[in-house]
Design an enzyme around this catalytic site. Structure first.
Site, short mmCIF file in Angstrom:
data_model
loop_
_atom_site.label_atom_id
_atom_site.label_comp_id
_atom_site.label_asym_id
_atom_site.label_seq_id
_atom_site.Cartn_x
_atom_site.Cartn_y
_atom_site.Cartn_z
N GLU A 173 -36.14 -27.77 20.16
CA GLU A 173 -35.61 -28.36 18.93
C GLU A 173 -35.28 -29.84 19.09
O GLU A 173 -35.52 -30.64 18.17
CB GLU A 173 -34.36 -27.59 18.48
CG GLU A 173 -34.63 -26.24 17.85
CD GLU A 173 -34.97 -25.16 18.86
OE1 GLU A 173 -35.38 -24.06 18.45
OE2 GLU A 173 -34.82 -25.41 20.08
N HIS A 181 -27.90 -15.76 16.00
CA HIS A 181 -28.82 -16.04 14.90
C HIS A 181 -28.17 -15.89 13.53
O HIS A 181 -28.88 -15.87 12.53
CB HIS A 181 -30.03 -15.09 14.95
CG HIS A 181 -30.86 -15.18 16.18
ND1 HIS A 181 -30.46 -14.65 17.38
CD2 HIS A 181 -32.06 -15.75 16.40
CE1 HIS A 181 -31.40 -14.87 18.29
NE2 HIS A 181 -32.38 -15.54 17.73
#
Length: 326
Positions: A60, A129
């Protein structure tokens, strides 16, 4: 105007933006051949090719930094981060580069970067998540934070973000992707920084955003059976916040419940309470209330996950208590 899903509205917005402006491209994990982790970008690779729909490595920080570099050089990148939890791996790029370069360059370099990511719990995806960290990012000057709840906003906010000269983060609640609603492609978008009154009322104001808008509307229906007329406001934009709409509603109802899927400590809800205290304290007829996620990592077990997250019955309980205090 036609009925479509939230997912399809986001896809249509990206498609339309890329068709209209060759500078726009999409990059992120699995956005190309797989069609996106939540199937948002399905079919776009075939239409636009690998130069504009770019599958990235699982890093990321790397691909967010590449997006910043592309934005600085005149492109209009849309960076998709699979889940808000993974955005922490790109936090250095977002906070120390994207948010600061305009100011550190003395106004010479804008960073017209759009970052989209899934947020929220409720799908039994576990603690890594499932969190809602948009309130964290709303703390950072130099960023704009959008939280589309409706199908219309899911479409409109992509275009609004791409038109903005500064970095815009769009937080899409994962539970909304299958939600259906009306989409008017000819509608004039409600600008960044403006809240929307989803339901007018006179007895209590419910302030919220994202999927909690629908929980608040459900709560409002239950409250009506109790003789309580609730006003429901979709904040839409967490930075900048629409103080004017918030304070106008409180001047009408004199009571407020804030629903925030973030944790209560140091939260967006705390910031809103502080602003109300500063700007509209003497309009309040009762202490403010808030419904937030329990102060725990999100559980995996469904019954525990549901218990941890804000729900319509909790909003009803908070509103009844708030209205009954006066």
């Amino acid at each position: 105007m036609a009925e479509t899903t939230y997912r399809e509205a986001v896809r249509a917005a990206i498609d339309d933006a890329m068709s209209a402006d060759e500078r726009v491209f999409l990059m992120g994990e699995d956005v190309g051949h797989y069609g996106g982790c939540y199937a948002v970008s399905m079919g776009l690779l075939e239409k636009f090719g690998e130069q504009r729909i770019i599958d990235t490595p699982l890093s990321e920080s790397t691909f967010t930094g590449a997006g910043i570099g592309a934005a600085l050089n005149g492109m209009r990148p849309i960076v998709e981060i699979m889940t808000v939890n993974f955005s922490l791996l790109a936090l250095d790029q977002i906070m120390n580069n994207a948010a600061t370069l305009l100011h550190m360059s003395g106004g010479q370099f804008n960073v017209p970067l759009v970052i989209r990511m899934a947020t929220g719990g409720g799908k039994q995806l576990g603690a890594q998540h499932s969190h809602s960290l948009e309130g964290w990012f709303a703390h950072i000057p130099g960023l704009k934070i959008l939280t589309p709840a409706t199908v219309q906003d899911a479409y409109d906010m992509v275009g609004l973000a791409l038109q903005d000269p500064d970095p815009v983060l769009i937080f899409e609640n994962a539970l909304l992707y299958n939600a259906k609603g009306e989409l008017d492609l000819d509608a004039i978008p409600l600008e960044i920084g403006k809240a929307k009154v989803e339901k007018e009322g006179k007895d209590v104001t419910i302030l919220t955003y994202g999927i909690s808008v629908f929980k608040a509307l459900e709560a409002a229906e239950s409250l009506a059976k109790e003789g309580i007329d609730a006003e429901v406001i979709d904040l839409r934009s967490l930075r900048p916040l629409d103080d004017e709409t918030i304070m106008a509603s409180i001047a009408k109802t004199h009571k407020v419940v804030i629903v925030d899927e973030g944790w209560k400590s140091g939260s967006l809800s705390a910031e809103i309470m502080a602003r109300i205290n500063e700007q509209a304290f003497y309009e309040l007829d009762a202490p403010m209330s808030r419904v937030c996620t329990a102060e725990v990592p999100l559980p995996y077990a469904k019954h525990l996950e549901d218990a941890a997250l804000p729900q319509a019955d909790k909003i009803v309980e908070a509103a009844i208590k708030t209205v009954g205090v006066s």
